[in-house]
Structures are given as structure tokens and as C-alpha cells.
Design a protein around this motif. Sequence first.
Motif, PDB file in Angstrom:
ATOM      1  N   SER A 130      -1.769 -68.268 -40.509  1.00  0.00           N
ATOM      2  CA  SER A 130      -1.790 -67.661 -41.849  1.00  0.00           C
ATOM      3  C   SER A 130      -1.246 -66.229 -41.813  1.00  0.00           C
ATOM      4  O   SER A 130      -0.553 -65.810 -42.750  1.00  0.00           O
ATOM      5  N   GLN A 133       2.496 -66.589 -41.734  1.00  0.00           N
ATOM      6  CA  GLN A 133       3.017 -66.976 -43.041  1.00  0.00           C
ATOM      7  C   GLN A 133       3.086 -65.769 -43.984  1.00  0.00           C
ATOM      8  O   GLN A 133       4.068 -65.576 -44.686  1.00  0.00           O
ATOM      9  N   LEU A 134       2.046 -64.933 -43.965  1.00  0.00           N
ATOM     10  CA  LEU A 134       2.029 -63.739 -44.814  1.00  0.00           C
ATOM     11  C   LEU A 134       3.101 -62.731 -44.389  1.00  0.00           C
ATOM     12  O   LEU A 134       3.747 -62.112 -45.237  1.00  0.00           O
ATOM     13  N   LYS A 137       6.437 -64.057 -45.563  1.00  0.00           N
ATOM     14  CA  LYS A 137       6.512 -63.889 -47.018  1.00  0.00           C
ATOM     15  C   LYS A 137       6.889 -62.449 -47.363  1.00  0.00           C
ATOM     16  O   LYS A 137       7.767 -62.209 -48.200  1.00  0.00           O
ATOM     17  N   ALA A 138       6.238 -61.482 -46.725  1.00  0.00           N
ATOM     18  CA  ALA A 138       6.505 -60.071 -47.002  1.00  0.00           C
ATOM     19  C   ALA A 138       7.914 -59.673 -46.556  1.00  0.00           C
ATOM     20  O   ALA A 138       8.640 -59.016 -47.299  1.00  0.00           O
ATOM     21  N   GLN A 141      10.394 -61.204 -48.828  1.00  0.00           N
ATOM     22  CA  GLN A 141      10.064 -60.952 -50.230  1.00  0.00           C
ATOM     23  C   GLN A 141      10.006 -62.255 -51.034  1.00  0.00           C
ATOM     24  O   GLN A 141      10.622 -62.393 -52.095  1.00  0.00           O
ATOM     25  N   LEU A 142       9.258 -63.213 -50.501  1.00  0.00           N
ATOM     26  CA  LEU A 142       9.094 -64.511 -51.141  1.00  0.00           C
ATOM     27  C   LEU A 142       7.928 -64.475 -52.124  1.00  0.00           C
ATOM     28  O   LEU A 142       6.990 -63.691 -51.954  1.00  0.00           O
ATOM     29  N   THR A 144       5.791 -67.004 -52.598  1.00  0.00           N
ATOM     30  CA  THR A 144       4.659 -67.692 -51.971  1.00  0.00           C
ATOM     31  C   THR A 144       4.888 -67.765 -50.468  1.00  0.00           C
ATOM     32  O   THR A 144       6.006 -67.564 -49.988  1.00  0.00           O
ATOM     33  N   VAL A 145       3.828 -68.087 -49.737  1.00  0.00           N
ATOM     34  CA  VAL A 145       3.971 -68.226 -48.289  1.00  0.00           C
ATOM     35  C   VAL A 145       4.756 -69.499 -47.981  1.00  0.00           C
ATOM     36  O   VAL A 145       4.621 -70.501 -48.689  1.00  0.00           O
ATOM     37  N   PRO A 146       5.584 -69.462 -46.947  1.00  0.00           N
ATOM     38  CA  PRO A 146       6.334 -70.668 -46.580  1.00  0.00           C
ATOM     39  C   PRO A 146       5.397 -71.745 -46.045  1.00  0.00           C
ATOM     40  O   PRO A 146       4.499 -71.461 -45.264  1.00  0.00           O
ATOM     41  N   GLU A 147       5.607 -72.956 -46.484  1.00  0.00           N
ATOM     42  CA  GLU A 147       4.819 -74.120 -46.062  1.00  0.00           C
ATOM     43  C   GLU A 147       5.760 -75.199 -45.571  1.00  0.00           C
ATOM     44  O   GLU A 147       6.859 -75.322 -46.102  1.00  0.00           O
ATOM     45  N   ALA A 152       7.371 -71.465 -41.608  1.00  0.00           N
ATOM     46  CA  ALA A 152       7.129 -70.023 -41.458  1.00  0.00           C
ATOM     47  C   ALA A 152       7.465 -69.575 -40.037  1.00  0.00           C
ATOM     48  O   ALA A 152       8.092 -68.520 -39.839  1.00  0.00           O
TER      49      ALA A 152
END
Length: 176
Positions: A130, A133-134, A137-138, A141-142, A144-147, A152
Amino acid sequence: MSRDAAKPQRRILGIDPGLNTTGYGVIEFDGMKPRLIEAGIVRSKAKASIESRLDEIYSGVLEVIEMHHPTTMALEQLFSHYERPRTAILMGHARGVICLAAAKCGIEVAHFEPTRVKKVMTGNGRASKSQMQLAVKAHLQLATVPEPPDVADALAIAICGHHLGQGSMMEKLTSM
């Protein structure tokens, strides 16, 4: 403007190899600014023979390469706990066909240890899924988190392929 002048500075294909699920992410870099091109998974049939599964991984990775024309591949280095040597062997098979796909297309492959990728992305070589993933994302600049997490991880590997592949400031910071 000519077509050559419009080419991206670098396009990196990051891969998180697995026999069941191989995550991939294609990122384009213009200087230090990343742009997500595509990310997803290549899945093999769990009950199929090893030969068939490896063929599915090879074909899937080759398709991504042919579609996106990366300049470099960043691939997660083999990692396994000593109590599960079979996992390491199976992962080695998957990495082998992924490297073969890169070689067939003339793409340079950079290999990164999972702990190094985690350290670069989060500052912690033991970061959780997790946290990774965060961080991805940061960085990208997404919204949502990649799934799933395999995607990720592949994107994080691609980002490291950019930062660590050029002897950048990030390389100097992570080697301290």
C-alpha cells in the motif's frame, strides 16, 4: 516540427515478473517529468503447463514492447525467501522469457532489487504494497492508486529505471 523532434526523451517499460501475474507499466519521461502511457498485467493460466505459461508471458510482454516501443526495460531482480526455493526457480523462468523478449527487440534491460526500488520510492526498503501504491500515485500524479499491486510495482520499477539509470541525483542519494 519533424517526427523525430517529437519523439520522447525516454520511454521505459517497467516489469514486475511473476509466473501467474506479470505487472507492466510504460512511462515516458521528458526530462524529469513522467507521463503514464499504459499499465496492466499479463496473466498466465494457473493450471496450464509451465511451457504454455511461459509462452503466454513472453507473448504478452512482446506485444507490449511492439505496441509502445520502449527505449529501456527496467526489470525487478530475482528475490525469494530461502524457505521457498521453488518460487525463486519459477520466477527465474518468467524473468528469462521477459529478458528474451527484450533481447529479440534490441532493448537494454536494467535490473533492480525490490528493496532498492522501495527505498527510492518511499525511503524505506521494506515498504508495504500500500505504501508503494501511494508513492507511485503521488509520483505520477494519478487520481487513484494503481491496481493491482503488481502494476504499482511495475510502475515503481520504471520510475527507478529512469532515476537510477542515468546516474542522477537520486542515485547519489540512494547510495549514501
